[in-house]
Design a protein around this motif. Structure first.
Motif, PDB file in Angstrom:
ATOM      1  N   TYR A 113      -2.480   4.485  -2.548  1.00 32.75           N
ATOM      2  CA  TYR A 113      -2.646   4.009  -3.805  1.00 32.75           C
ATOM      3  C   TYR A 113      -2.421   4.882  -5.017  1.00 32.75           C
ATOM      4  N   SER A 139       3.021   2.702  -8.505  1.00 32.89           N
ATOM      5  CA  SER A 139       1.990   1.971  -7.387  1.00 32.89           C
ATOM      6  C   SER A 139       2.517   0.865  -7.160  1.00 32.89           C
ATOM      7  N   SER A 175       0.991  -1.677  -5.357  1.00 32.99           N
ATOM      8  CA  SER A 175      -0.263  -2.651  -5.366  1.00 32.99           C
ATOM      9  C   SER A 175      -0.699  -2.663  -6.853  1.00 32.99           C
ATOM     10  N   GLY A 176      -0.523  -1.920  -7.774  1.00 29.85           N
ATOM     11  CA  GLY A 176      -1.480  -2.348  -9.102  1.00 29.85           C
ATOM     12  C   GLY A 176      -0.135  -2.244 -10.302  1.00 29.85           C
ATOM     13  N   SER A 187       2.553   6.563   1.550  1.00 29.70           N
ATOM     14  CA  SER A 187       1.468   5.713   1.597  1.00 29.70           C
ATOM     15  C   SER A 187       0.252   5.782   0.928  1.00 29.70           C
ATOM     16  N   ARG A 212       0.782  -1.173   0.039  1.00 33.45           N
ATOM     17  CA  ARG A 212      -0.066  -0.098   0.108  1.00 33.45           C
ATOM     18  C   ARG A 212       0.812   1.487  -0.055  1.00 33.45           C
ATOM     19  N   TYR A 213       1.678   1.296  -0.922  1.00 35.57           N
ATOM     20  CA  TYR A 213       2.659   2.288  -0.972  1.00 35.57           C
ATOM     21  C   TYR A 213       2.833   2.683  -2.558  1.00 35.57           C
ATOM     22  N   VAL A 214       3.372   3.913  -2.700  1.00 31.86           N
ATOM     23  CA  VAL A 214       3.614   4.385  -3.980  1.00 31.86           C
ATOM     24  C   VAL A 214       4.922   4.875  -3.774  1.00 31.86           C
TER      25      VAL A 214
END
Length: 124
Positions: A102, A52, A54-55, A100, A31-33
């Motif tokens: 997205y 990102s 997460s994705g 922190s 959950r960090y960029v």
């Protein structure tokens, strides 16, 4: 707290390539960029690229689009910046940053954690 350590900077001729690394430790999660910024003396720190965790979404400054590639290895919690076709105007101290959440951001103030920076010098 998140600790960031950059490596991979150096001196390269125009047209050459370098790969920067940013190793993250501490309270990291997907959950960090993460992002790269750069700064030359007397100028404001400027955005280069972000990703990102997460994705995998990425975003680039227009000045580096098509030449630089940002990527990450979540297993190692490490981010990379592959820099190709380097130009003298790419000369700067390159900083790794983390925030922190997205949402990708290109604003310096959005990032909570910063590395110490690594010097990149491109000779003409």
């Amino acid at each position: 707290q998140v600790q960031l350590v950059e490596s991979g900077g150096g001196l390269v001729q125009a047209g050459g390539s370098l790969r920067l690394s940013c190793a993250a430790s501490g309270r990291t999660s997907i959950r960090y960029v993460l992002a790269w910024f750069r700064q030359v003396p007397g100028k404001e720190r400027e955005f280069v690229a972000s990703i990102s965790l997460s994705g995998g979404s990425t975003y680039y400054a227009d000045s580096v689009k098509g030449r630089f590639t940002i990527s990450n290895d979540n297993a190692k919690i490490t981010m990379y910046l592959q820099m190709n076709s380097l130009k003298p105007e790419d000369t700067a101290v390159y900083y790794c940053a983390a925030r922190s959440g997205y949402a990708i951001s290109d604003r310096v103030g959005s990032y909570e954690y910063w590395g110490q920076g690594t010097q990149v010098t491109v000779s003409s």
